[in-house]
Structure formats: structure tokens, C-alpha cells
Design an enzyme around this catalytic site. Structure first.
Site, PDB file in Angstrom:
ATOM      1  N   ASP A  62      -4.183  28.681 -28.170  1.00 21.01           N
ATOM      2  CA  ASP A  62      -5.251  27.831 -27.659  1.00 21.01           C
ATOM      3  C   ASP A  62      -4.563  26.754 -26.835  1.00 21.01           C
ATOM      4  OD1 ASP A  62      -7.199  25.924 -27.183  1.00 21.01           O
ATOM      5  OD2 ASP A  62      -8.067  26.046 -29.185  1.00 21.01           O
ATOM      6  N   ASN A  89      -4.513  30.115 -15.834  1.00 24.29           N
ATOM      7  CA  ASN A  89      -5.866  30.598 -15.587  1.00 24.29           C
ATOM      8  C   ASN A  89      -6.846  30.186 -16.680  1.00 24.29           C
ATOM      9  OD1 ASN A  89      -7.887  32.560 -14.327  1.00 24.29           O
ATOM     10  ND2 ASN A  89      -7.643  33.481 -16.349  1.00 24.29           N
ATOM     11  N   TYR A 155     -17.171  20.437 -15.185  1.00 26.39           N
ATOM     12  CA  TYR A 155     -16.325  21.481 -14.612  1.00 26.39           C
ATOM     13  C   TYR A 155     -15.706  21.013 -13.294  1.00 26.39           C
ATOM     14  CZ  TYR A 155     -14.891  26.218 -13.306  1.00 26.39           C
ATOM     15  OH  TYR A 155     -14.160  27.322 -12.949  1.00 26.39           O
ATOM     16  N   LYS A 159     -11.638  20.462 -12.498  1.00 24.44           N
ATOM     17  CA  LYS A 159     -10.926  21.209 -11.468  1.00 24.44           C
ATOM     18  C   LYS A 159     -10.374  20.292 -10.374  1.00 24.44           C
ATOM     19  CE  LYS A 159     -11.302  25.255 -13.326  1.00 24.44           C
ATOM     20  NZ  LYS A 159     -10.091  25.981 -13.809  1.00 24.44           N
TER      21      LYS A 159
END
Length: 259
Positions: A62, A89, A155, A159
Site C-alpha cells: 500500500d 502509477n 483528484y 495530480k
């Protein structure tokens, strides 16, 4: 000719989607590939079904837990003694919601995995590569890392943070110093890609999502897993030896502007 023969690679979030596609492509090109994910059974099923078992090693991890990332790197050191390239990723998204109605727990989950987890991995990867012969890293920053997407504030924030980490690390490791080799650090910013969140079953279940995603791409189609793998392998290879700190759009024209 196998471009990655003799190389050791790490792919986080490597048991599905873009991660699994890149892991298989690296193994097919001769690399010894360590893939990690949280689901041990899924990881072993991937390796058993791949036909590339001798070149793939699954390590449960994890990435949001720094101790597990440290243990993952310890396994790589013990097994191979080096790390040449990595594709970071691992990441998650959460249900769409306007920021004012969003969940704090969703925010914390996205930041823990997408930001903190990426930091833990980069920190360990850079140290291991720089102490050896150097290497190359590609981060998956997503289209959301270069253009804001409504109703996905967590999100998008995660990013954008990864884009910043990518560029900072690229500058820091661009030149050799005493005891530290060069490590190139780049990122891809994929738009809608087949599989994963865009699996055929999910798209059929939510056709409005398909229409919305296609509407933002100039090419009016989803990208393929092969197109992602080809781009990542090129960035990790010596063919991209003068590239570092780059964020490569892989989005069918979505980030090019209004159309």
C-alpha cells in the site's frame, strides 16, 4: 532486440489498467519487473496469466504507508541490488462532487495515495537509482494534473501536486554530483484511456460518462493501453535521454484547447 534487457523496473499500481500494460511491455522487452498493489491474490493471478512469470515479481504494498514502501524497496535491493526505472502509477479517484459538498474522508484518501504515496515512492526510488548507475522515472499525472476538471477537486489537486514533484525532482537530479548519478524524471498526462475506470462494462452502465469524456477529446476516441505503454517505455528508454521534467500529454487533444 530487447531494449530493457538486464534492467530492473518497478511499476506501482501494477495489477491492472495502465500499470499492468506497462509492466507486461517492460517484461516483454527483457526487464525484470517488480509490480506492487494492495491485493496479493490479484497480483499473483496477473503473473500466473501473463506467461512472463520469470520476469515478473509481485510484492504487496500500500503505497500510502511509508513503512510498506520502504519494505518494497528493501525487497528490490535484496533481490536485484539495483533499480533502473520506475512507473509510478498507483492512484485513486473518488465520486464526483462539487467542492462544497465533497467528503473530507474522500479528500484524505486521495491525498494519502496520490500525493503522499507518490512522494514515498519517489523518495525511495531516487535514492536507490542515484546511489547506483542512475535511471529514469515516469509518473502518471493524468490530464487532471494539467487542466482542472469540475467536481473532482481532490483528484485535480493531487495530480497538480504530482506535476510539481515531477519537475522539482527532475531539476534536482539532472546533473551528476559526487555519489549521485543522474535520474531523469518525467510524467505522462493521459486523458480518457480504455480499461480501468473506462472498462466496457462501466461505460455501458454509464453511457453519459462515455459521451462526456469523448466530448473533451479532439480525436473523439479513447486512448489505448498500448499507446500508454509505448509512451512510458519511450520515456524510460535511452531514446529520451535529453528529456527530464517534461509532462507529456497523451489525451487525444483534450488539453490543446476548446474545439
Amino acid at each position: 532486440m530487447q531494449a530493457f534487457a538486464g534492467k530492473v523496473a518497478l511499476v506501482t499500481g501494477g495489477t491492472q489498467g495502465m500499470g499492468w500494460s506497462v509492466a507486461q511491455a517492460l517484461a516483454a522487452q527483457g526487464a525484470s519487473v517488480v509490480i506492487c498493489g494492495r491485493d496479493r491474490d490479484k497480483g499473483m493471478q496477473c503473473i500466473d496469466a501473463s506467461g512472463l512469470g520469470e520476469r515478473l515479481l509481485f510484492v504487496p504494498c500500500d503505497t500510502s504507508v511509508p513503512q510498506q514502501v520502504a519494505a518494497l524497496m528493501a525487497t528490490i535491493r535484496e533481490r536485484f541490488g539495483r533499480l533502473d526505472c520506475a512507473f509510478n502509477n498507483a492512484g485513486v479517484s473518488v465520486p464526483r462532487a462539487r467542492l462544497g459538498q465533497s467528503s473530507i474522508s474522500d479528500w484524505q484518501r486521495v491525498i494519502d495515495i496520490n500525493v503522499n504515496g507518490s512522494y514515498y515512492c519517489l523518495r525511495e526510488e531516487l535514492a536507490l537509482m542515484a546511489a547506483g548507475d542512475g535511471g529514469a522515472i515516469v509518473n502518471n499525472c493524468s490530464l487532471a494534473g494539467i487542466t482542472a476538471i469540475p467536481d473532482q477537486a481532490a483528484y485535480v489537486a493531487s495530480k497538480f501536486a504530482l506535476v510539481g514533484m515531477t519537475k522539482a525532482a527532475a531539476i534536482e537530479y539532472a546533473r551528476p554530483t559526487e555519489g549521485s548519478a543522474v535520474v531523469r524524471v518525467n510524467a505522462i498526462a493521459p486523458g480518457p484511456i480504455e480499461g480501468g475506470m473506462n472498462s466496457e462494462a462501466r461505460l455501458q452502465q454509464h453511457p453519459e460518462h462515455t459521451r462526456r469524456k469523448l466530448a473533451v477529446t479532439a480525436m473523439q476516441r479513447f486512448g489505448t493501453q498500448q499507446e500508454v505503454a509505448d509512451t512510458v517505455l519511450w520515456l524510460l528508454s535511452g531514446q529520451a535521454s535529453y528529456m527530464t521534467g517534461a509532462i507529456v500529454s497523451l489525451d487525444g487533444g483534450a488539453s490543446a484547447g476548446k474545439f
